[in-house]
Write a protein that holds these residues in place. Structure first.
Motif, mmCIF file in Angstrom:
data_model
loop_
_atom_site.group_PDB
_atom_site.id
_atom_site.type_symbol
_atom_site.label_atom_id
_atom_site.label_comp_id
_atom_site.label_asym_id
_atom_site.label_seq_id
_atom_site.Cartn_x
_atom_site.Cartn_y
_atom_site.Cartn_z
ATOM 1 N N TYR A 126 80.933 16.786 28.488
ATOM 2 C CA TYR A 126 79.530 17.351 27.805
ATOM 3 C C TYR A 126 79.782 18.571 27.457
ATOM 4 O O TYR A 126 78.665 19.240 26.637
ATOM 5 N N ASP A 127 80.487 19.649 28.119
ATOM 6 C CA ASP A 127 80.440 20.718 27.915
ATOM 7 C C ASP A 127 81.604 21.269 26.763
ATOM 8 O O ASP A 127 82.035 22.563 26.566
ATOM 9 N N LEU A 128 82.149 20.217 26.169
ATOM 10 C CA LEU A 128 82.986 20.488 24.846
ATOM 11 C C LEU A 128 82.142 21.348 23.914
ATOM 12 O O LEU A 128 80.801 21.135 24.094
ATOM 13 N N SER A 129 82.724 21.646 22.708
ATOM 14 C CA SER A 129 81.984 22.484 22.051
ATOM 15 C C SER A 129 81.047 21.613 21.069
ATOM 16 O O SER A 129 81.022 20.588 20.874
ATOM 17 N N GLY A 130 79.467 22.236 20.973
ATOM 18 C CA GLY A 130 78.649 21.428 20.326
ATOM 19 C C GLY A 130 78.998 21.212 18.986
ATOM 20 O O GLY A 130 78.265 20.247 18.434
ATOM 21 N N GLU A 131 79.750 22.121 18.512
ATOM 22 C CA GLU A 131 80.194 21.737 17.075
ATOM 23 C C GLU A 131 81.032 20.384 16.853
ATOM 24 O O GLU A 131 80.999 19.881 15.830
ATOM 25 N N LEU A 132 81.584 20.025 18.039
ATOM 26 C CA LEU A 132 82.587 18.580 18.075
ATOM 27 C C LEU A 132 81.369 17.718 17.958
ATOM 28 O O LEU A 132 81.582 16.747 16.975
ATOM 29 N N TYR A 133 80.512 17.589 18.725
ATOM 30 C CA TYR A 133 79.395 16.454 18.572
ATOM 31 C C TYR A 133 78.683 16.351 17.274
ATOM 32 O O TYR A 133 78.378 15.489 16.760
ATOM 33 N N ASP A 134 78.372 17.567 16.736
ATOM 34 C CA ASP A 134 77.758 17.819 15.262
ATOM 35 C C ASP A 134 78.625 16.976 14.436
ATOM 36 O O ASP A 134 78.024 16.648 13.320
ATOM 37 N N LEU A 135 79.728 17.145 14.609
ATOM 38 C CA LEU A 135 80.767 16.319 13.460
ATOM 39 C C LEU A 135 80.318 14.639 13.206
ATOM 40 O O LEU A 135 80.582 13.931 12.199
ATOM 41 N N PHE A 136 79.968 13.915 14.370
ATOM 42 C CA PHE A 136 79.811 12.555 14.177
ATOM 43 C C PHE A 136 78.386 12.031 14.850
ATOM 44 O O PHE A 136 78.220 10.908 14.611
ATOM 45 N N LEU A 137 77.654 12.898 15.398
ATOM 46 C CA LEU A 137 76.394 12.098 16.056
ATOM 47 C C LEU A 137 75.430 12.514 15.193
ATOM 48 O O LEU A 137 75.583 13.021 14.039
ATOM 49 N N ASP A 138 74.262 11.796 15.162
ATOM 50 C CA ASP A 138 72.969 11.880 14.270
ATOM 51 C C ASP A 138 72.666 13.280 14.275
ATOM 52 O O ASP A 138 72.757 14.051 15.371
ATOM 53 N N PRO A 139 71.500 13.619 13.541
ATOM 54 C CA PRO A 139 70.891 15.017 13.662
ATOM 55 C C PRO A 139 70.307 15.382 14.984
ATOM 56 O O PRO A 139 70.016 16.577 15.465
ATOM 57 N N ASP A 140 69.788 14.226 15.851
ATOM 58 C CA ASP A 140 69.127 14.572 17.022
ATOM 59 C C ASP A 140 69.930 14.532 18.212
ATOM 60 O O ASP A 140 69.748 14.756 19.229
ATOM 61 N N LYS A 141 71.219 14.528 18.026
ATOM 62 C CA LYS A 141 72.372 14.493 18.922
ATOM 63 C C LYS A 141 72.109 13.390 19.974
ATOM 64 O O LYS A 141 72.151 13.729 21.123
ATOM 65 N N GLN A 142 71.987 12.245 19.650
ATOM 66 C CA GLN A 142 71.892 11.008 20.593
ATOM 67 C C GLN A 142 73.388 10.514 20.702
ATOM 68 O O GLN A 142 73.916 9.913 19.718
ATOM 69 N N TYR A 143 73.616 10.545 22.006
ATOM 70 C CA TYR A 143 75.015 10.210 22.225
ATOM 71 C C TYR A 143 74.953 8.930 23.283
ATOM 72 O O TYR A 143 75.503 8.971 24.437
ATOM 73 N N SER A 144 74.393 7.946 22.727
ATOM 74 C CA SER A 144 74.096 6.551 23.576
ATOM 75 C C SER A 144 73.937 5.528 22.382
ATOM 76 O O SER A 144 73.488 5.850 21.281
ATOM 77 N N CYS A 145 74.056 4.367 22.830
ATOM 78 C CA CYS A 145 73.765 2.977 22.152
ATOM 79 C C CYS A 145 72.198 3.300 21.159
ATOM 80 O O CYS A 145 71.138 3.470 21.719
ATOM 81 N N ALA A 146 72.646 3.124 19.666
ATOM 82 C CA ALA A 146 71.371 3.016 18.931
ATOM 83 C C ALA A 146 70.832 1.835 18.956
ATOM 84 O O ALA A 146 71.388 0.878 19.378
ATOM 85 N N TYR A 147 69.709 1.399 18.276
ATOM 86 C CA TYR A 147 68.960 0.412 18.197
ATOM 87 C C TYR A 147 68.737 -0.036 16.812
ATOM 88 O O TYR A 147 67.956 0.559 16.075
ATOM 89 N N PHE A 148 69.592 -1.001 16.136
ATOM 90 C CA PHE A 148 69.785 -1.406 14.650
ATOM 91 C C PHE A 148 68.434 -2.302 14.530
ATOM 92 O O PHE A 148 68.891 -3.394 14.325
#
Length: 426
Positions: A126-148
């Motif tokens: 989780y201390d990898l670059s925040g820019e990495l997670y910005d590449l594929f997460l939603d704008p709120d940076k939710q890194y867990s299962c979504a609810y469709f």
């Protein structure tokens, strides 16, 4: 081609279209030539031997190190071909099953997650670059299962629906003290502070998440109601009206489940409610995938419900509701995988080709686990008292509808505020 590898692939791949080019440049065909073609090339004989002896670890590792390449298709299409032929368990040979049993025997040692060791494990991911997670997460940076809900929702909409769904189960009242165990980048805690006017404390072991979460609270004017601490939940000594944990329980480790729920019982007020959101196994206890354990989540373990529920009972707590989310995480991971691939060059600029291959395999293998193996997500609602929540589940839907209306009102208000600022600047 390695004799064992050829024999295993011949027995395993009955349907589909798999071509394998061996280390000597010879092509071998497996399957009945139906479906999407997949062509894999081995770049050395050591990779052939490694993959057949320990495929759960070595397919990903050899791909990551460039010892195998995909000439046609990709990691995801290859895994789909394998699981559609083998079912949930691809380890079909006796030696593969023996290795799997050994991993189960060693799991308690591998998951000895003391406070110090937990901190090291979390920082490695989780201390990898925040820019990495910005590449594929939603704008709120939710890194867990979504609810469709609905099924055709965008990733951002599904992540917002997840927060609504959890908030509805928590029955948060204005002014409630809430502890978010494993708060990530703060999205869930900020939602509760913003929408329900709760007083939220979030805890994380990631310095990157800690910094971003508090910055977001300041920027949104919520710092008086949402604070995020760089500490372990075991070090918290207050009591709370509500506890929530989303995507953190997978880092606890099988040997620490009892300790975890004893702390939950200690932290939760007598009339409080706890909502646990975690990945789970639908097929009973097992061992962490060796590639994931070695390269992605050291110390992690995905539990079966049968391993969790006894510890809740021993802690003197009531299970007041359980919900199983089945393909929601498969769809979440699909969105992440496609977004990462679309911006792969940016990830490579941050790290390197080997890292990108590792991340590709991680996302593809994880999606495959939820789509074709036996992974799911469970919600367990827990309380000290049976009457902590209403008698029927209708309150969940009613609260979700109310929160959805509030989401719309806040979105309109924010749009009008933004338009007003632009007008003043003009």
């Amino acid at each position: 081609m390695n004799t064992m590898l050829r024999a295993v692939l011949t027995r395993m791949i009955k349907a589909g279209d798999l071509t394998v080019t061996d280390a000597d440049g010879n092509r071998h065909q497996f399957g009945d030539k139906t479906g999407v073609p997949v062509h894999i090339r081995f770049n050395n004989r050591q990779a052939e031997r490694a993959v057949v002896l320990d495929p759960e670890l070595k397919v990903g590792e050899c791909f990551m190190d460039g010892d195998i390449d995909f000439v046609e298709g990709d990691v995801y299409s290859f895994l789909q071909l394998v699981f559609e032929n083998t079912g949930p368990t691809a380890a079909t040979e006796p030696w593969m099953k023996m290795i799997g049993r050994m991993r189960v025997l060693l799991r308690r040692f591998q998951q000895m997650n003391t406070i110090a060791r937990s901190s090291r494990n979390i920082k490695s991911h989780y201390d990898l670059s925040g820019e990495l997670y910005d590449l594929f997460l939603d704008p709120d940076k939710q890194y867990s299962c979504a609810y469709f809900d609905p099924p055709n929702a965008t990733l951002a909409e599904a992540q917002l629906a997840k927060k609504r769904h959890i908030a509805a189960k928590l029955l948060v009242r204005e002014g409630d003290k809430v502890l978010d165990i494993g708060c990530g980048w703060g999205g869930m805690g900020l939602y509760l502070a913003r929408h329900l006017k709760a007083n939220v404390t979030g805890v994380t072991l990631s310095e990157e998440q800690y910094g971003i979460a508090n910055k977001r609270a300041e920027e949104e004017g919520l710092a008086d109601r949402a604070k995020f601490l760089l500490t372990d939940y075991r070090s918290i000594h207050d009591r709370f009206d509500r506890l929530v944990s989303v995507g953190m329980f997978e880092h606890v480790g099988v040997g620490h489940f009892g300790e975890y729920f004893q702390h939950v019982a200690r932290l939760l007020k007598p009339d409080g409610i706890f909502l646990l959101h975690s990945i789970g196994r639908a097929d009973g206890p097992g061992a962490t995938n060796p590639f994931i354990r070695k390269y992605i989540f050291p110390g992690g373990y995905i539990p079966a419900l049968s391993e969790v529920l006894p510890h809740i009972e021993k802690a003197g707590l009531y299970v007041t509701d359980i919900e199983i989310l089945r393909l929601h995480y498969a769809e979440t991971l699909k969105a992440w995988r496609e977004a990462f691939i679309a911006r792969r060059d940016e990830a490579k600029a941050l790290y390197d080709e080997r890292f990108c291959r590792m991340w590709e395999f991680y996302l593809a293998a994880s999606e495959s686990a939820f789509r074709w193996q036996n992974m799911m997500v469970f919600h367990i609602q827990i309380a000290h008292r049976q009457d902590a929540v209403p008698l029927t589940r209708s309150y969940i839907e009613a609260e979700e509808k109310r929160l959805k209306r509030l989401d719309s009102a806040l979105r309109i208000a924010n749009s009008e505020e933004t338009a007003g600022k632009c007008s003043m600047q003009a």
